[in-house]
Design a protein around this motif. Structure first.
Motif, mmCIF file in Angstrom:
data_model
loop_
_atom_site.group_PDB
_atom_site.id
_atom_site.type_symbol
_atom_site.label_atom_id
_atom_site.label_comp_id
_atom_site.label_asym_id
_atom_site.label_seq_id
_atom_site.Cartn_x
_atom_site.Cartn_y
_atom_site.Cartn_z
ATOM 1 N N LEU A 254 0.919 -1.304 0.128
ATOM 2 C CA LEU A 254 -0.124 -0.067 -0.022
ATOM 3 C C LEU A 254 0.766 1.213 0.040
ATOM 4 C CD1 LEU A 254 -2.929 1.247 0.127
ATOM 5 C CD2 LEU A 254 -2.430 1.047 2.791
ATOM 6 N N ILE A 255 1.783 1.345 1.055
ATOM 7 C CA ILE A 255 2.585 2.353 0.928
ATOM 8 C C ILE A 255 3.543 2.764 -0.466
ATOM 9 C CG2 ILE A 255 4.811 3.336 1.921
ATOM 10 C CD1 ILE A 255 3.592 2.229 4.760
ATOM 11 N N GLY A 256 4.010 1.562 -0.901
ATOM 12 C CA GLY A 256 4.586 1.603 -2.130
ATOM 13 C C GLY A 256 3.870 1.862 -3.399
ATOM 14 N N GLY A 257 2.578 1.586 -3.423
ATOM 15 C CA GLY A 257 1.513 1.956 -4.556
ATOM 16 C C GLY A 257 1.182 3.438 -4.088
ATOM 17 N N VAL A 258 1.232 4.035 -3.034
ATOM 18 C CA VAL A 258 0.966 5.409 -2.806
ATOM 19 C C VAL A 258 2.140 6.225 -3.549
ATOM 20 C CG1 VAL A 258 0.635 7.369 -1.610
ATOM 21 C CG2 VAL A 258 -0.730 5.143 -1.135
ATOM 22 N N ILE A 259 3.555 5.775 -3.056
ATOM 23 C CA ILE A 259 4.485 6.647 -3.510
ATOM 24 C C ILE A 259 4.664 6.400 -5.010
ATOM 25 C CG2 ILE A 259 7.062 6.633 -3.411
ATOM 26 C CD1 ILE A 259 6.777 5.630 -0.364
ATOM 27 N N GLY A 260 4.685 5.203 -5.456
ATOM 28 C CA GLY A 260 4.645 4.754 -6.858
ATOM 29 C C GLY A 260 3.418 5.791 -7.805
ATOM 30 N N SER A 261 2.582 5.904 -7.117
ATOM 31 C CA SER A 261 1.303 6.898 -7.960
ATOM 32 C C SER A 261 1.693 8.419 -7.932
ATOM 33 C CB SER A 261 -0.100 6.559 -7.083
ATOM 34 O OG SER A 261 -0.317 5.411 -7.287
ATOM 35 N N ALA A 262 2.590 8.592 -6.859
ATOM 36 C CA ALA A 262 3.150 9.888 -7.103
ATOM 37 C C ALA A 262 4.236 10.179 -7.999
ATOM 38 C CB ALA A 262 3.481 10.576 -5.567
#
Length: 127
Positions: free
Chosen positions: A81-89
């Motif tokens: 989840l944290i990686g997905g949020v950072i990756g989306s940014a």
């Protein structure tokens, strides 16, 4: 002539990104197999050795297995989840999500190793 590779754009960049995400996910699955198998073996052992009269002990065993399952599933999921949020940014959600899952799995292993050492340090031998 430079020593730097040409930047990957278009389909070549997407293929490289997908390949990296697949490799990260395969590593994640391989690293998650031992904790999941250990949890499964513990659950089967608890089921086979269930007490007929000690409901409190059975309940504590069940709660321990539930907490272990939440940690085994939750820590890698939180990393994803944290990686997905950072990756989306950053514009690469797939690779970052897979990397976050791998990072969460590695954090799970660190938690497991620390838990083992803490348990071993609390052993008291009768003299």
């Amino acid at each position: 002539m430079t020593n730097f590779p040409a930047p990957m754009t278009g389909d070549a960049g997407n293929a490289h990104s997908r390949r990296t995400a697949v490799v990260l996910l395969v590593l994640t699955v391989l690293l998650l197999l031992p904790p999941v198998l250990f949890w499964y073996h513990s659950a089967q052992s608890a089921l086979a050795n269930k007490s007929g009269s000690d409901w409190r002990g059975n309940h504590e065993t069940k709660l321990g297995l539930e907490h272990a399952a939440m940690v085994i599933a939750g820590v890698p999921a939180l990393g994803a989840l944290i990686g997905g949020v950072i990756g989306s940014a950053k514009g690469r959600p797939g690779t970052w999500t897979a990397g976050g899952a791998l990072f969460g799995t590695l954090a799970l292993w660190v938690i497991a190793v620390v838990a083992v050492f803490v348990s071993l340090s609390r052993i008291e031998f009768a003299v």
